[in-house]
Design a protein around this motif. Structure first.
Motif: not given
Length: 241
Positions: A23-26, A191-200
């Motif tokens: 949630q924080a990354l998104t 893109n980096t933040l979204t990708e990181g959130a998706d990996k979680l």
């Protein structure tokens, strides 16, 4: 549930750490996306001003051509009067053009400043007045018996105005370059933040599909085993009938 939503973490109950970190990354990606939209509008404002500068420059060049024609015209003749009128008309239109170079209420050619917000910092794009009077271009007065000095002075003012426009255009180009780089950086960061959130939170659909197939197979085998067990029990009971 994982296959239908595509996520392995749908709520804090599934995995509190991953859920809130995602949630924080998104949330940060959303903030940057909003700033990126504002950067896009800032680019349009600067572009509008740049187009205005180019048009004003073209008008000044036309005015120089008229002034140079006036240098060879007969003083106090109808031709001289006509050229003077054309010159002053261009001068007036130059100011009108500067006033029309705004975008969404912000005009960098009318002394407005533009503040562009980035994540954690801002950039101030300073405008200037491109009106004829503020550029130092005065109305032509070529009615004297020998107007050559006045014409030369007006040409000098036009040249000085062109220098000012080039300097201001250079400043705006520099600011536009900064905003464009920040736009690209913002896109990559989102893109980096979204990708990181998706990996979680995202589930591995192949793994989840295999798990479902395994469970379905187990269920099918269990049902078959129960059916066979029931048939065996009935066969034993028939022996005592």
């Amino acid at each position: 549930s994982r296959l239908s939503t595509g996520k392995k973490v749908n709520s804090a109950i599934d995995n509190p750490v991953s859920f809130f970190a995602s949630q924080a990354l998104t949330s940060r990606a959303s903030v940057i996306d909003g700033l990126k939209d504002a950067m896009g509008q800032a680019v349009q404002t600067i572009t509008a001003a740049d187009k205005g500068i180019k048009a004003i420059t073209a008008m000044i060049e036309q005015a120089k051509g008229i002034a140079q024609s006036a240098q060879s015209a007969v003083p106090q003749s109808p031709e001289m009067t006509s050229l003077q009128t054309q010159y002053n008309t261009l001068r007036d239109q130059l100011s009108e053009l500067a006033e029309d170079s705004g975008y969404k209420g912000k005009n960098l050619l009318s002394d407005d400043n533009l503040i562009v917000k980035f994540e954690g910092t801002t950039l101030t794009v300073e405008g200037f007045s491109a009106a004829a009077g503020d550029l130092g271009i005065t109305a032509a007065a070529w009615g004297a018996a020998d107007p050559s000095a006045a014409i030369d002075a007006d040409v000098g003012l036009l040249d000085a105005a062109l220098v000012t426009l080039r300097q201001e255009s250079s400043k705006m180009s520099g600011n536009l370059s900064i905003i464009t780089v920040r736009q690209e950086f913002s896109t990559n960061m989102i893109n980096t933040l979204t990708e990181g959130a998706d990996k979680l939170t995202l589930a591995d659909t192949n793994e989840e599909g295999a798990n479902m197939l395994m469970l379905q197979t187990r269920q099918s085998l269990s049902t078959t085993a129960l059916s066979l067990s029931a048939q065996a029990a009935q066969s034993v009971l028939r022996l005592f009938q």
